[in-house]
Design a protein around this motif. Structure first.
Motif, PDB file in Angstrom:
ATOM      1  N   TRP A   5       5.089  -3.603   3.156  1.00  0.00           N
ATOM      2  CA  TRP A   5       5.233  -5.023   3.466  1.00  0.00           C
ATOM      3  C   TRP A   5       6.652  -5.514   3.194  1.00  0.00           C
ATOM      4  CZ3 TRP A   5       3.949  -8.532   6.478  1.00  0.00           C
ATOM      5  CH2 TRP A   5       4.220  -9.877   6.219  1.00  0.00           C
ATOM      6  N   GLU A   6       7.298  -4.984   2.167  1.00  0.00           N
ATOM      7  CA  GLU A   6       8.680  -5.382   1.879  1.00  0.00           C
ATOM      8  C   GLU A   6       9.615  -5.004   3.009  1.00  0.00           C
ATOM      9  OE1 GLU A   6       9.968  -7.294  -0.565  1.00  0.00           O
ATOM     10  OE2 GLU A   6       7.844  -7.641  -0.954  1.00  0.00           O
ATOM     11  N   ARG A  25       8.323  -7.570   6.196  1.00  0.00           N
ATOM     12  CA  ARG A  25       8.496  -9.018   6.059  1.00  0.00           C
ATOM     13  C   ARG A  25       9.799  -9.538   6.655  1.00  0.00           C
ATOM     14  NH1 ARG A  25       8.146 -11.443   0.111  1.00  0.00           N
ATOM     15  NH2 ARG A  25       9.902  -9.998  -0.094  1.00  0.00           N
ATOM     16  N   ASP A  44       1.301 -14.455   6.555  1.00  0.00           N
ATOM     17  CA  ASP A  44       1.795 -13.389   7.434  1.00  0.00           C
ATOM     18  C   ASP A  44       1.291 -12.022   6.999  1.00  0.00           C
ATOM     19  OD1 ASP A  44       3.161 -14.970   9.227  1.00  0.00           O
ATOM     20  OD2 ASP A  44       5.074 -14.842   8.167  1.00  0.00           O
ATOM     21  N   ARG A  45       1.298 -11.752   5.693  1.00  0.00           N
ATOM     22  CA  ARG A  45       0.865 -10.429   5.239  1.00  0.00           C
ATOM     23  C   ARG A  45      -0.609 -10.206   5.561  1.00  0.00           C
ATOM     24  NH1 ARG A  45       1.838  -7.341  -0.576  1.00  0.00           N
ATOM     25  NH2 ARG A  45       0.542  -5.531  -0.065  1.00  0.00           N
TER      26      ARG A  45
END
Length: 278
Positions: free
Chosen positions: A14-15, A18, A37-38
């Protein structure tokens, strides 16, 4: 034995995802806040991995209409193509894209509801199908793809695929040539000429239909190195990786760009996974 959950989105992944998602515009007049969003991305990956219908998405993962709308929004914004590019860059930084030996091939999937990039499949009694053409590097990581109707010959898709690269390709040199491995469907003089103009050294399995005067060994390739065998197995392995994402096994999407967005997402996730394990 602990069961894996390959549809889950890790903190590390995710990092990296994003920053690729555009900021949502502010709503100074208030209103209901947008879904996280995640959470939306995790639900999209769940659909891609399991092949579940949008309307059958578990409610705890998100409202199906909201997840679908976010998917279409990100598709239009090019998020999934950027994710693929980021995955390739991550792979290039950790392992290095191997441009020296590339492979291309295509595979066909059923497309019963498709309205674009679809055609009668000659190998499936004329049923509707979509052909996926892929270019891979030496290790089988995807560099380019395009889709078209199943009745489109493989050789007709080759140069559209080469033109669809999502990574910057270095210029081939004498010291660092770029070889391209292909199967017998690409054994045409016009293909060879165009590949040489592009700087490729083709390694193509001979099509016995065009070379009845010569019976080559089972795996001999038509190249400047007569004993060299074509390294096509990596692109065939990539198709098996791709088919683990069950939403891609049958194309249920009517729109070509929607199915292509799923393919781009899968390519990006495969690149991130490969880099993380190597």
């Amino acid at each position: 034995m602990v069961r894996t959950r390959p549809w889950e989105v890790s903190d590390e992944l995710w990092e990296r995802v994003r920053p690729l998602i555009p900021e949502r515009p502010p709503h100074p007049k208030g209103g209901r806040p947008a879904a996280d969003d995640r959470k939306m991305f995790a639900a999209i990956v769940y659909v891609l991995r399991t092949g579940i219908q949008w309307n059958a998405l578990p409610r705890e993962l998100g409202a199906s209409s909201t997840v679908y709308d976010r998917f279409r929004e990100w598709e239009a914004q090019g998020v999934f193509e950027r994710l693929w590019q980021a995955g390739l860059q991550h792979y290039d930084d950790l392992v290095g894209i191997s441009w020296d030996w590339q492979s291309a091939d295509s595979s066909t999937v059923k497309a019963p509801f498709a309205r674009a990039a679809v055609g009668p499949a000659p190998t499936d009694r004329g049923k509707q199908g979509t052909k996926r053409s892929i270019l891979c590097d030496r290790r089988g990581l995807p560099l380019a793809l395009c889709i078209d109707g199943a009745n489109r010959h493989d050789s007709k898709l080759l140069f559209s695929t080469l033109d669809a690269l999502v990574a910057e390709q270095p210029e081939p040199t004498v010291e660092h040539p770029q070889n391209l491995c292909l199967d017998a469907a690409y054994d045409h003089e016009a293909i060879y000429g165009e590949l040489y103009e592009r700087g490729y050294e083709p390694h193509v399995r001979l099509n016995r239909k065009y070379h009845t005067w010569y019976q080559p060994p089972q795996e001999e390739a038509n190249s400047l190195e007569p004993g060299k065998t074509p390294r096509r197995w990596v692109v065939e392995r990539f198709f098996s990786w791709l088919n683990r994402w069950r939403r891609l096994l049958v194309r249920w999407e009517k729109l070509g760009q929607t199915y292509q967005a799923f393919l781009q997402l899968a390519c990006g996730l495969i690149c991130f996974q490969y880099a993380s394990h190597h």
